[in-house]
Scaffold this motif. Structure first.
Motif, mmCIF file in Angstrom:
data_model
loop_
_atom_site.group_PDB
_atom_site.id
_atom_site.type_symbol
_atom_site.label_atom_id
_atom_site.label_comp_id
_atom_site.label_asym_id
_atom_site.label_seq_id
_atom_site.Cartn_x
_atom_site.Cartn_y
_atom_site.Cartn_z
ATOM 1 N N VAL A 1 0.838 -1.199 0.000
ATOM 2 C CA VAL A 1 0.000 0.000 0.000
ATOM 3 C C VAL A 1 0.874 1.251 0.000
ATOM 4 O O VAL A 1 0.646 2.189 -0.780
ATOM 5 N N GLN A 2 1.883 1.263 0.859
ATOM 6 C CA GLN A 2 2.764 2.432 0.932
ATOM 7 C C GLN A 2 3.498 2.699 -0.371
ATOM 8 O O GLN A 2 3.723 3.859 -0.746
ATOM 9 N N ASN A 3 3.867 1.633 -1.090
ATOM 10 C CA ASN A 3 4.614 1.779 -2.345
ATOM 11 C C ASN A 3 3.713 1.780 -3.575
ATOM 12 O O ASN A 3 4.221 1.709 -4.710
ATOM 13 N N ASP A 4 2.408 1.878 -3.337
ATOM 14 C CA ASP A 4 1.441 1.905 -4.435
ATOM 15 C C ASP A 4 1.564 0.675 -5.327
ATOM 16 O O ASP A 4 1.459 0.757 -6.553
ATOM 17 N N ASN A 5 1.770 -0.471 -4.717
ATOM 18 C CA ASN A 5 1.894 -1.729 -5.445
ATOM 19 C C ASN A 5 0.671 -2.617 -5.229
ATOM 20 O O ASN A 5 0.774 -3.787 -4.841
ATOM 21 N N VAL A 6 -0.502 -2.038 -5.466
ATOM 22 C CA VAL A 6 -1.764 -2.767 -5.447
ATOM 23 C C VAL A 6 -2.327 -2.664 -6.859
ATOM 24 O O VAL A 6 -2.533 -1.561 -7.374
ATOM 25 N N HIS A 7 -2.565 -3.805 -7.501
ATOM 26 C CA HIS A 7 -2.903 -3.790 -8.924
ATOM 27 C C HIS A 7 -4.066 -4.726 -9.241
ATOM 28 O O HIS A 7 -4.236 -5.769 -8.613
ATOM 29 N N TYR A 8 -4.835 -4.333 -10.247
ATOM 30 C CA TYR A 8 -5.948 -5.155 -10.716
ATOM 31 C C TYR A 8 -5.485 -6.048 -11.860
ATOM 32 O O TYR A 8 -4.753 -5.616 -12.756
ATOM 33 N N VAL A 9 -5.908 -7.309 -11.826
ATOM 34 C CA VAL A 9 -5.639 -8.279 -12.894
ATOM 35 C C VAL A 9 -6.975 -8.660 -13.509
ATOM 36 O O VAL A 9 -7.953 -8.897 -12.791
ATOM 37 N N ASP A 10 -7.018 -8.719 -14.823
ATOM 38 C CA ASP A 10 -8.253 -9.015 -15.543
ATOM 39 C C ASP A 10 -8.977 -10.213 -14.936
ATOM 40 O O ASP A 10 -8.404 -11.299 -14.798
ATOM 41 N N ASN A 11 -10.244 -10.012 -14.607
ATOM 42 C CA ASN A 11 -10.997 -11.047 -13.903
ATOM 43 C C ASN A 11 -11.217 -12.280 -14.760
ATOM 44 O O ASN A 11 -10.994 -13.411 -14.323
ATOM 45 N N MET A 12 -11.671 -12.085 -15.987
ATOM 46 C CA MET A 12 -11.983 -13.229 -16.828
ATOM 47 C C MET A 12 -10.733 -14.025 -17.179
ATOM 48 O O MET A 12 -10.732 -15.257 -17.136
ATOM 49 N N ALA A 13 -9.650 -13.333 -17.525
ATOM 50 C CA ALA A 13 -8.417 -14.026 -17.908
ATOM 51 C C ALA A 13 -7.849 -14.835 -16.754
ATOM 52 O O ALA A 13 -7.248 -15.892 -16.961
ATOM 53 N N SER A 14 -8.020 -14.364 -15.529
ATOM 54 C CA SER A 14 -7.471 -15.067 -14.370
ATOM 55 C C SER A 14 -8.455 -16.058 -13.763
ATOM 56 O O SER A 14 -8.037 -17.010 -13.082
ATOM 57 N N SER A 15 -9.750 -15.884 -13.999
ATOM 58 C CA SER A 15 -10.759 -16.746 -13.378
ATOM 59 C C SER A 15 -11.142 -17.945 -14.232
ATOM 60 O O SER A 15 -11.601 -18.958 -13.701
ATOM 61 N N LEU A 16 -10.979 -17.825 -15.548
ATOM 62 C CA LEU A 16 -11.389 -18.906 -16.443
ATOM 63 C C LEU A 16 -10.170 -19.719 -16.855
ATOM 64 O O LEU A 16 -9.299 -19.215 -17.582
#
Length: 346
Positions: A308-323
Motif C-alpha cells: 500500500v505504501q509503495n502503491d503496489n496494489v494492482h488489478y488483474v483481468d478477472n476473466m483471464a485469471s478466473s477462467l
C-alpha cells in the motif's frame, strides 16, 4: 454493469466450490462419474481456511481413431464417453469451455450456452441461454445436441444427472476445473480431439506455451523474490488460494512467491494474516465492486503495508485469471508486469 459484475462474482464463488469435485455423475459405460467428494461437503473450515478434499489423479484419456484424427473414449472426469463421428451441435455450460470452443473455431456450432457466458466474444446471440448450475433438462432434451460440455459445477449435487440425455444419445462430457497450467493445456487438447480440431488445439497450446516460456525465461534472471497476496474476494470475506491452484503456479512462474503458498487449495483469509505477511505486492481480480484497488488501499490497518505504501496494489483481468483456459496467459503477463515492471515492462 454492476449486475454483470455480480454475475461474475457469483460464478467465481461457484467455481471455487466446483474445484473440489472431479466428476458429474455415476461412473460406468456411457455414464458420468458420481461426485466422489459429496460426503466431504466441500471440505471443512478450520482456522479460517478452506481444506480442499483430496482429488484423485485424473486418468490419461484413451482414444479411438476417426479418420486422420483421434476420438477420446474417456473424458477428463474419468467417465467413459462415446463421441460422435461428426459434431454439428454443441451445448456448453461453462464460460471457460465456451471460450475454448470459440477459439478452436466451432463457436457457430453452439446451439445453447449458460448465463455466465452471455457477452463472450464469438458466441451466437440468437440461441437459448441456460442456467449453469441447474439447467432445464427438458430444454436440453429438446435441443438434443451432439455434445453437451459441462464442468463439475452443473448439477453437482446429484448422481448421474445427465443419464436421460445419455440414454437419448447425447454425448455428455465433463471437464472438471484444472488446478495447473499443464491441466489447462491438457483440457484444450482434449476438446480439440473431441471436435476434430487437433491442429487448432496444437496452435492454441503452442501460443500459450510460448508466452509461458518467455515469462519463465525472464523470471530466471530476477534476483529478488517478491511476495504477493492475490485477492479473489474482497473484505469482509477475503478469499485467496495456496498451493495446488493454477494461480499459485502463475505467481511462481513470474518469479514471485505467494504469501499463502504453505497452505493448500482455495482459502478464506483473515485480514490479520495478510497484515502479518506484509506482502510486497497485492493483486486483485475482484470486479464486483467499483474500485477494488482503492478499497484495498483504504482498509483500516492496511495503510502500513509495503504494498500500500509503495502503491503496489494492482488489478488483474478477472476473466483471464478466473477462467482456466488458453487466456490465462493474458493474466500471467499482467501479473508479471505488475509485480516486476522493471523486468517485464516495455
Amino acid at each position: 454493469m454492476k449486475k454483470h459484475m455480480k454475475q461474475w462474482a457469483w460464478y467465481l464463488v461457484m467455481l471455487l466450490l466446483a474445484c473440489s469435485m472431479t466428476a458429474c455423475g455415476d461412473k460406468g459405460t456411457g455414464d458420468q462419474i458420481q461426485d466422489q467428494n459429496q460426503e466431504q461437503d466441500q471440505g471443512e473450515i478450520q482456522d479460517g481456511s478452506y481444506e480442499e478434499p483430496e482429488i484423485p489423479v485424473q486418468p490419461e484419456t484413451p482414444i479411438q481413431p476417426r479418420g486422420m484424427s483421434m476420438l477420446p473414449t474417456v473424458d477428463p472426469s474419468g467417465a467413459e464417453i462415446s463421441v460422435p463421428e461428426e459434431v454439428n451441435s454443441i451445448v456448453v455450460l461453462a464460460p471457460s469451455i465456451a471460450e475454448t470452443v470459440v477459439a478452436l473455431g466451432d463457436g457457430d456450432l453452439i446451439v445453447a450456452y449458460d448465463t455466465q457466458s452471455v457477452g463472450l466474444t464469438g458466441l451466437p446471440s440468437d440461441v437459448p441461454v441456460l442456467d449453469m448450475v441447474n439447467p432445464d433438462m427438458e430444454q436440453l432434451m429438446a435441443l438434443h445436441p451432439d455434445v453437451l460440455l459441462v464442468t463439475s459445477l452443473s448439477l453437482y449435487d446429484q448422481e448421474a444427472p445427465y443419464q436421460q440425455l445419455i440414454d437419448a444419445g447425447v454425448c455428455v462430457i465433463c471437464i472438471p476445473t484444472s488446478d495447473s497450467m499443464e491441466g489447462i493445456k491438457s483440457d484444450i487438447a482434449f476438446l480439440a480431439a473431441v471436435l476434430g480440431k487437433t491442429e487448432e488445439g496444437d496452435r492454441l497450446i503452442g501460443e500459450m506455451q510460448a508466452e509461458i516460456d518467455a515469462i519463465a525465461a525472464i523470471a530466471e534472471t530476477i534476483p529478488e523474490e517478491r511476495t504477493v497476496y492475490f485477492e479473489i474476494a474482497a473484505a469482509p470475506d477475503l478469499y485467496s488460494f495456496g498451493n495446488g491452484v493454477y494461480l499459485n503456479e502463475m505467481i511462481e512462474l513470474i518469479g514471485a512467491k505467494n504469501i499463502l503458498a504453505e497452505e493448500d487449495g482455495w482459502l478464506s483469509v483473515g485480514e490479520e494474516t495478510v497484515v502479518a505477511a506484509d506482502p510486497d505486492v497485492i493483486l486483485t481480480n475482484v470486479n464486483y465492486i467499483e474500485d477494488a484497488v482503492g478499497e484495498i488501499k483504504g482498509r483500516n490497518g492496511w495503510d502500513g503495508l509495503k504494498a500500500v505504501q509503495n502503491d503496489n496494489v494492482h488489478y488483474v483481468d478477472n476473466m483471464a485469471s478466473s477462467l482456466p483456459n488458453q487466456n490465462v496467459v493474458k493474466a500471467l503477463r499482467q501479473m508479471a508486469e505488475a509485480v516486476y515492471p522493471e523486468y517485464y515492462g516495455e
